[in-house]
Enzyme design. Sequence first.
Site, PDB file in Angstrom:
ATOM      1  N   TYR A   1       1.130  -1.045   0.075  1.00 52.34           N
ATOM      2  CA  TYR A   1      -0.094   0.082   0.010  1.00 52.34           C
ATOM      3  C   TYR A   1       0.573   1.398   0.081  1.00 52.34           C
ATOM      4  CZ  TYR A   1      -3.256   3.120   1.189  1.00 52.34           C
ATOM      5  OH  TYR A   1      -4.505   4.461   1.503  1.00 52.34           O
TER       6      TYR A   1
ATOM      7  N   LYS B   1       0.781   4.272  -3.099  1.00 55.15           N
ATOM      8  CA  LYS B   1       0.546   5.450  -2.590  1.00 55.15           C
ATOM      9  C   LYS B   1       1.825   6.725  -2.824  1.00 55.15           C
ATOM     10  CE  LYS B   1      -3.389   5.114  -1.520  1.00 55.15           C
ATOM     11  NZ  LYS B   1      -4.745   6.067  -3.159  1.00 55.15           N
TER      12      LYS B   1
HETATM   13  N1  LIG Z   1      -9.968   5.963   4.338  1.00 57.49           N
HETATM   14  C1  LIG Z   1      -8.794   6.189   4.991  1.00 57.49           C
HETATM   15  O1  LIG Z   1      -8.346   6.714   5.976  1.00 57.49           O
HETATM   16  C2  LIG Z   1      -7.450   7.104   3.903  1.00 57.49           C
HETATM   17  C3  LIG Z   1      -6.276   7.499   3.949  1.00 57.49           C
HETATM   18  C4  LIG Z   1      -5.882   7.554   2.739  1.00 57.49           C
HETATM   19  C5  LIG Z   1      -5.796   7.623   1.597  1.00 57.49           C
HETATM   20  N2  LIG Z   1      -7.749   7.078   1.376  1.00 57.49           N
HETATM   21  C6  LIG Z   1      -7.294   6.953   0.335  1.00 57.49           C
HETATM   22  O2  LIG Z   1      -8.787   7.802  -0.178  1.00 57.49           O
HETATM   23  C7  LIG Z   1      -9.566   6.745  -1.390  1.00 57.49           C
HETATM   24  C8  LIG Z   1     -10.464   6.607  -0.782  1.00 57.49           C
HETATM   25  O3  LIG Z   1     -10.934   5.500   0.315  1.00 57.49           O
HETATM   26  P1  LIG Z   1     -11.185   5.032   1.639  1.00 57.49           P
HETATM   27  O4  LIG Z   1     -11.126   5.169   2.825  1.00 57.49           O
HETATM   28  O5  LIG Z   1     -12.669   5.608   1.059  1.00 57.49           O
HETATM   29  O6  LIG Z   1     -12.008   3.644   1.163  1.00 57.49           O
HETATM   30  P2  LIG Z   1     -13.096   2.161   0.858  1.00 57.49           P
HETATM   31  O7  LIG Z   1     -14.483   2.874   2.020  1.00 57.49           O
HETATM   32  O8  LIG Z   1     -12.967   1.055   1.202  1.00 57.49           O
HETATM   33  O9  LIG Z   1     -13.792   3.024  -0.516  1.00 57.49           O
HETATM   34  C9  LIG Z   1     -13.569   3.087  -1.771  1.00 57.49           C
HETATM   35  C10 LIG Z   1     -14.497   3.018  -2.739  1.00 57.49           C
HETATM   36  O10 LIG Z   1     -13.053   2.606  -4.177  1.00 57.49           O
HETATM   37  C11 LIG Z   1     -13.639   1.755  -4.652  1.00 57.49           C
HETATM   38  N3  LIG Z   1     -12.754   0.803  -5.438  1.00 57.49           N
HETATM   39  C12 LIG Z   1     -12.000  -0.256  -4.942  1.00 57.49           C
HETATM   40  N4  LIG Z   1     -11.592  -1.221  -5.740  1.00 57.49           N
HETATM   41  C13 LIG Z   1     -11.916  -0.570  -6.853  1.00 57.49           C
HETATM   42  C14 LIG Z   1     -11.861  -0.615  -8.368  1.00 57.49           C
HETATM   43  N5  LIG Z   1     -10.924  -1.678  -9.033  1.00 57.49           N
HETATM   44  N6  LIG Z   1     -12.558   0.009  -9.296  1.00 57.49           N
HETATM   45  C15 LIG Z   1     -13.254   0.538  -9.003  1.00 57.49           C
HETATM   46  N7  LIG Z   1     -13.608   1.620  -7.639  1.00 57.49           N
HETATM   47  C16 LIG Z   1     -12.923   0.480  -6.444  1.00 57.49           C
HETATM   48  C17 LIG Z   1     -14.785   1.010  -3.924  1.00 57.49           C
HETATM   49  O11 LIG Z   1     -16.126   0.807  -4.393  1.00 57.49           O
HETATM   50  P3  LIG Z   1     -16.103  -1.019  -5.019  1.00 57.49           P
HETATM   51  O12 LIG Z   1     -15.913  -2.003  -4.384  1.00 57.49           O
HETATM   52  O13 LIG Z   1     -18.163  -0.724  -5.310  1.00 57.49           O
HETATM   53  O14 LIG Z   1     -15.619  -1.400  -7.207  1.00 57.49           O
HETATM   54  C18 LIG Z   1     -14.878   2.182  -2.573  1.00 57.49           C
HETATM   55  O15 LIG Z   1     -16.410   3.128  -3.552  1.00 57.49           O
HETATM   56  C19 LIG Z   1      -8.237   5.085  -1.453  1.00 57.49           C
HETATM   57  O16 LIG Z   1      -7.324   5.651  -2.631  1.00 57.49           O
HETATM   58  C20 LIG Z   1      -7.476   5.360  -0.093  1.00 57.49           C
HETATM   59  O17 LIG Z   1      -6.342   4.935  -1.198  1.00 57.49           O
HETATM   60  C21 LIG Z   1      -7.822   6.950   2.231  1.00 57.49           C
END
Ligand SMILES: NC(=O)c1ccc[n+]([C@@H]2O[C@H](COP(=O)([O-])OP(=O)(O)OC[C@H]3O[C@@H](n4cnc5c(N)ncnc54)[C@H](OP(=O)(O)O)[C@@H]3O)[C@@H](O)[C@H]2O)c1
Length: 189
Positions: free
Chosen positions: A168, A172
């Site tokens: 991961y 990133k």
């Molecule tokens: N949450 C945090 O604390 C955090 C911190 C830093 C960065 N981020 C980044 O922010 C972004 C969103 O994270 P999140 O926490 O909101 O994650 P999440 O709640 O797990 O949601 C992830 C989203 O991405 C979609 N997804 C996953 N694989 C996919 C694929 N192959 N094609 C298309 N859509 C896909 C999922 O939808 P489906 O399953 O319906 O496809 C879901 O809508 C990510 O890039 C993550 O690395 C998150």
Amino acid sequence: MSYGPKAAERLAQKVVLITGASAGIGEATAKEIADAAAGDVKLILTARRKDKLDSLSDSLIKQYPDIKVLTTELDVSKTDTIQPFLNGLPEEFADIDVLINNAGKALGRDDIGTILQDDIEGMFQTNVLGLIALTQAVLPIFKKKNSGDIVNLGSIAGRDSYPGGGIYCPTKAAVKSFSQVLRKELINT
Ligand SMILES: NC(=O)c1ccc[n+]([C@@H]2O[C@H](COP(=O)([O-])OP(=O)(O)OC[C@H]3O[C@@H](n4cnc5c(N)ncnc54)[C@H](OP(=O)(O)O)[C@@H]3O)[C@@H](O)[C@H]2O)c1
């Protein structure tokens, strides 16, 4: 929360494409943009779970009857589906103004040496290769009109690595580096 009339003015009639809009930050971003634009915006919501996108769309339309929302199943890890997806957009949504590369995943916390190959490929394919493929495919639209915004969802994990983040974190870091190059290449446009 209101972002004021200037935000709504800037977003008015803009076409905003969000990946991973079925949950989490992507879903929240769709709601924030709809709110900031007071519904005067066109959202393309994509993810793998179309049912979740459709219920988000229903709730947005209920709140903002004039908003335009297109929901499409798109798995960004399947990079060969990206150009056909863009080619198939209805005319009303084809001229994208804002690309939000949000889809991403953190799979497992295994130490290096024991990481599943499926997790390695799943993360790189989605977080990096999918993001790059979609950016490459959308960029000609932006260059043609000399306008557009790209938001790439990175993570502190791309700067500060931690045990168990053997894949991961580098995905990133790649997003961070790719975004920096993109900014430097496009700053003159
Ligand atoms: N949450 C945090 O604390 C955090 C911190 C830093 C960065 N981020 C980044 O922010 C972004 C969103 O994270 P999140 O926490 O909101 O994650 P999440 O709640 O797990 O949601 C992830 C989203 O991405 C979609 N997804 C996953 N694989 C996919 C694929 N192959 N094609 C298309 N859509 C896909 C999922 O939808 P489906 O399953 O319906 O496809 C879901 O809508 C990510 O890039 C993550 O690395 C998150």
